[in-house]
Write a protein that holds these residues in place. Structure first.
Motif, PDB file in Angstrom:
ATOM      1  N   TYR A   1      56.238   9.040  16.070  1.00 12.28           N
ATOM      2  CA  TYR A   1      57.467   9.078  16.864  1.00 12.28           C
ATOM      3  C   TYR A   1      57.226   8.534  18.272  1.00 12.28           C
ATOM      4  O   TYR A   1      57.967   7.665  18.753  1.00 12.28           O
ATOM      5  CB  TYR A   1      57.981  10.512  16.902  1.00 12.28           C
ATOM      6  CG  TYR A   1      58.861  10.866  18.076  1.00 12.28           C
ATOM      7  CD1 TYR A   1      60.113  10.285  18.247  1.00 12.28           C
ATOM      8  CD2 TYR A   1      58.449  11.818  19.021  1.00 12.28           C
ATOM      9  CE1 TYR A   1      60.928  10.628  19.329  1.00 12.28           C
ATOM     10  CE2 TYR A   1      59.248  12.175  20.080  1.00 12.28           C
ATOM     11  CZ  TYR A   1      60.483  11.571  20.241  1.00 12.28           C
ATOM     12  OH  TYR A   1      61.276  11.916  21.305  1.00 12.28           O
ATOM     13  N   GLU A   2      56.193   9.006  18.938  1.00 13.61           N
ATOM     14  CA  GLU A   2      55.911   8.530  20.297  1.00 13.61           C
ATOM     15  C   GLU A   2      55.580   7.046  20.294  1.00 13.61           C
ATOM     16  O   GLU A   2      56.038   6.293  21.180  1.00 13.61           O
ATOM     17  CB  GLU A   2      54.766   9.322  20.911  1.00 13.61           C
ATOM     18  CG  GLU A   2      54.451   8.892  22.344  1.00 13.61           C
ATOM     19  CD  GLU A   2      53.381   9.743  23.004  1.00 13.61           C
ATOM     20  OE1 GLU A   2      53.006   9.418  24.147  1.00 13.61           O
ATOM     21  OE2 GLU A   2      52.920  10.724  22.389  1.00 13.61           O
ATOM     22  N   ALA A   3      54.808   6.588  19.307  1.00 15.45           N
ATOM     23  CA  ALA A   3      54.453   5.171  19.241  1.00 15.45           C
ATOM     24  C   ALA A   3      55.685   4.291  19.053  1.00 15.45           C
ATOM     25  O   ALA A   3      55.750   3.175  19.572  1.00 15.45           O
ATOM     26  CB  ALA A   3      53.470   4.939  18.090  1.00 15.45           C
ATOM     27  N   ALA A   4      56.668   4.801  18.329  1.00 15.87           N
ATOM     28  CA  ALA A   4      57.888   4.035  18.085  1.00 15.87           C
ATOM     29  C   ALA A   4      58.801   3.977  19.297  1.00 15.87           C
ATOM     30  O   ALA A   4      59.629   3.067  19.407  1.00 15.87           O
ATOM     31  CB  ALA A   4      58.645   4.636  16.897  1.00 15.87           C
ATOM     32  N   ARG A   5      58.652   4.921  20.230  1.00 14.34           N
ATOM     33  CA  ARG A   5      59.654   5.056  21.289  1.00 14.34           C
ATOM     34  C   ARG A   5      59.156   4.791  22.706  1.00 14.34           C
ATOM     35  O   ARG A   5      59.925   4.297  23.542  1.00 14.34           O
ATOM     36  CB  ARG A   5      60.227   6.487  21.256  1.00 14.34           C
ATOM     37  CG  ARG A   5      60.976   6.831  20.008  1.00 14.34           C
ATOM     38  CD  ARG A   5      62.185   5.933  19.825  1.00 14.34           C
ATOM     39  NE  ARG A   5      63.146   6.136  20.896  1.00 14.34           N
ATOM     40  CZ  ARG A   5      64.066   5.239  21.238  1.00 14.34           C
ATOM     41  NH1 ARG A   5      64.128   4.069  20.636  1.00 14.34           N
ATOM     42  NH2 ARG A   5      64.915   5.499  22.216  1.00 14.34           N
ATOM     43  N   ARG A   6      57.928   5.126  23.025  1.00 11.89           N
ATOM     44  CA  ARG A   6      57.529   5.166  24.433  1.00 11.89           C
ATOM     45  C   ARG A   6      57.698   3.826  25.140  1.00 11.89           C
ATOM     46  O   ARG A   6      58.280   3.756  26.237  1.00 11.89           O
ATOM     47  CB  ARG A   6      56.080   5.655  24.574  1.00 11.89           C
ATOM     48  CG  ARG A   6      55.639   5.746  26.032  1.00 11.89           C
ATOM     49  CD  ARG A   6      54.215   6.249  26.181  1.00 11.89           C
ATOM     50  NE  ARG A   6      54.087   7.679  26.041  1.00 11.89           N
ATOM     51  CZ  ARG A   6      54.308   8.560  27.024  1.00 11.89           C
ATOM     52  NH1 ARG A   6      54.722   8.127  28.209  1.00 11.89           N
ATOM     53  NH2 ARG A   6      54.154   9.841  26.816  1.00 11.89           N
ATOM     54  N   GLU A   7      57.204   2.749  24.567  1.00 12.15           N
ATOM     55  CA  GLU A   7      57.279   1.461  25.274  1.00 12.15           C
ATOM     56  C   GLU A   7      58.720   1.056  25.530  1.00 12.15           C
ATOM     57  O   GLU A   7      59.050   0.582  26.622  1.00 12.15           O
ATOM     58  CB  GLU A   7      56.564   0.390  24.442  1.00 12.15           C
ATOM     59  CG  GLU A   7      56.386  -0.953  25.167  1.00 12.15           C
ATOM     60  CD  GLU A   7      57.613  -1.849  25.089  1.00 12.15           C
ATOM     61  OE1 GLU A   7      57.815  -2.683  25.996  1.00 12.15           O
ATOM     62  OE2 GLU A   7      58.389  -1.706  24.120  1.00 12.15           O
ATOM     63  N   ARG A   8      59.590   1.252  24.560  1.00 11.28           N
ATOM     64  CA  ARG A   8      60.990   0.847  24.707  1.00 11.28           C
ATOM     65  C   ARG A   8      61.681   1.645  25.813  1.00 11.28           C
ATOM     66  O   ARG A   8      62.327   1.074  26.695  1.00 11.28           O
ATOM     67  CB  ARG A   8      61.733   1.040  23.383  1.00 11.28           C
ATOM     68  CG  ARG A   8      63.248   0.775  23.458  1.00 11.28           C
ATOM     69  CD  ARG A   8      63.846   0.741  22.064  1.00 11.28           C
ATOM     70  NE  ARG A   8      65.308   0.777  22.066  1.00 11.28           N
ATOM     71  CZ  ARG A   8      66.095  -0.272  22.267  1.00 11.28           C
ATOM     72  NH1 ARG A   8      65.562  -1.453  22.524  1.00 11.28           N
ATOM     73  NH2 ARG A   8      67.404  -0.152  22.226  1.00 11.28           N
TER      74      ARG A   8
END
Length: 392
Positions: free
Chosen positions: A325-332
């Motif tokens: 979940y964090e990998a999918a969201r943090r950069e964006r």
């Protein structure tokens, strides 16, 4: 799996619905004693946010309480149009919403689906034990579940339990005022929102035949000024800041003291260091609080709700799910927060920067800041929430 969702706002309601769609039971615990009706200003739900809502069949309920706006118009302080952003092809229009109506629509939708919401449950502490987590509330009660999801906003109590040294919200240098008034006969804006870089403050408005939505972002060195509650003070501030701005001064001239509430403080947190630990995780503004200037706060909260529910559904264990979940969201989301910070700097520009901005903006809007370049990646973002092998 039984999940405790702390916070009954936009992120809390959509997270509970996304979890239910993923086959996971969730109960929402809201700090306030009753639904927060008639609280908050206006916001925009972008095409990406609407697509996320469609994955949980909630877009129709929200669209019913909003106004579709196909684009926006940018102006200088003289009222001259310096740019226009139309919606991108094949995407639904954005929705202009009163925050309380969005909240109510999502809460009613969650309740209609059998999701339990308990009010008057302000979080006091969390015990993260092997195999379970216990939330303790200030009324002396407690709840036990498999996970706790913090959906409790920019001043998240759940975030503080994960990281007692988490950074405090950062003041952007702007205070926000706004509201709705009756339209006595000003020309309507069509379906477009208008945004104007005034000489001393930023102004936004939307006018239909019956109402005027207005807001102003006023630069202020000290956020403590927002504690000044007298509406007469803020009405005088608006009149002074927009005295040279067209058409802001005409709209401000219609305001009465009762139309001007105490301003909100525009804040963000560039990076929330810890999104999850053990059986506790953050979502929405608790994980990635952006200032309202992003136009993406609600949309990003809904996107994160879906990504979190999808990760919990598809991952073999909680640690793997949270990491995915964090990998999918943090950069964006951090890119969106940084982008909003740049917009805030433009809104609070000094005299020299303002002159340069007004000179360059018409050229920039035709080259660098085209709708596709500005919003293509942002608005076209899609989350495939369907299980593997199923259709969306």
């Amino acid at each position: 799996m039984n999940v405790l969702v702390i916070g009954g706002g936009i992120a809390g309601a959509t997270t509970a619905m996304a979890l239910q769609r993923a086959g996971i039971e969730a109960t929402v615990y809201e700090a306030y004693a009753k639904p927060a009706d008639e609280v908050g200003g206006a916001l925009t739900l972008s095409p990406n946010g609407r697509h996320a809502l469609r994955q949980i069949d909630a877009d129709d309920a929200v669209a019913a309480v909003g106004v579709e706006v196909p684009g926006m118009v940018m102006q200088n302080h003289k009222g001259r149009v310096v740019g226009r952003f139309d919606g991108l092809p094949e995407l639904p229009p954005s929705l202009l919403l009163r925050r309380d109506r969005l909240y109510r629509a999502l809460m009613d939708e969650a309740l209609s689906r059998g999701i339990t919401v308990e009010f008057g449950k302000r979080l006091k502490s969390i015990e993260d034990r092997p195999g379970q987590v216990i939330a303790h509330f200030t009324d002396g009660s407690s709840a036990t579940g498999d996970l706790v999801i913090g959906a409790d906003g920019i001043r998240s109590a759940v975030r503080s339990t994960l990281d007692p040294m988490a950074p405090a919200p950062r003041y952007t240098g702007l205070l926000g005022l706004g509201g709705w008034i009756r339209n006595p006969g000003l020309p309507v804006t069509g379906d477009y929102q208008h945004f104007a870089f005034g000489k001393r403050a930023f102004f936004g408005y939307y006018i239909d035949a019956s109402e005027i939505l207005w807001f102003s972002n006023v630069p202020a060195a000290d956020p403590a000024e927002a504690k000044t509650t007298a509406p007469e003070h803020w009405l005088a501030v608006l009149r002074e800041r927009h005295a040279d701005d067209v058409p802001a001064r005409d709209i401000v001239a219609l305001l009465k003291p009762e139309d001007v509430a105490r301003p909100g403080i525009l804040e963000d947190i560039p990076t929330v260091r810890t999104w999850h630990r053990g059986r506790v995780v953050l979502v929405g503004d608790a994980a990635h609080p952006t200032s309202p200037s992003s136009g993406q706060g609600a949309s990003q909260a809904i996107e994160s709700s879906l990504e979190l529910a999808r990760a919990l559904r598809d991952s073999p264990d909680v640690a793997t799910a949270f990491a995915a979940y964090e990998a999918a969201r943090r950069e964006r989301v951090e890119r969106i927060i940084a982008r909003a910070a740049k917009i805030n700097n433009d809104k609070a520009a000094g005299p020299v920067a303002r002159i340069m901005r007004d000179l360059l903006m018409p050229v920039v809007m035709k080259t660098v800041m085209t709708p596709e370049k500005m919003f293509g990646d942002l608005h076209r973002h899609r989350i495939d929430f369907a299980p593997s092998g199923a259709s969306v």
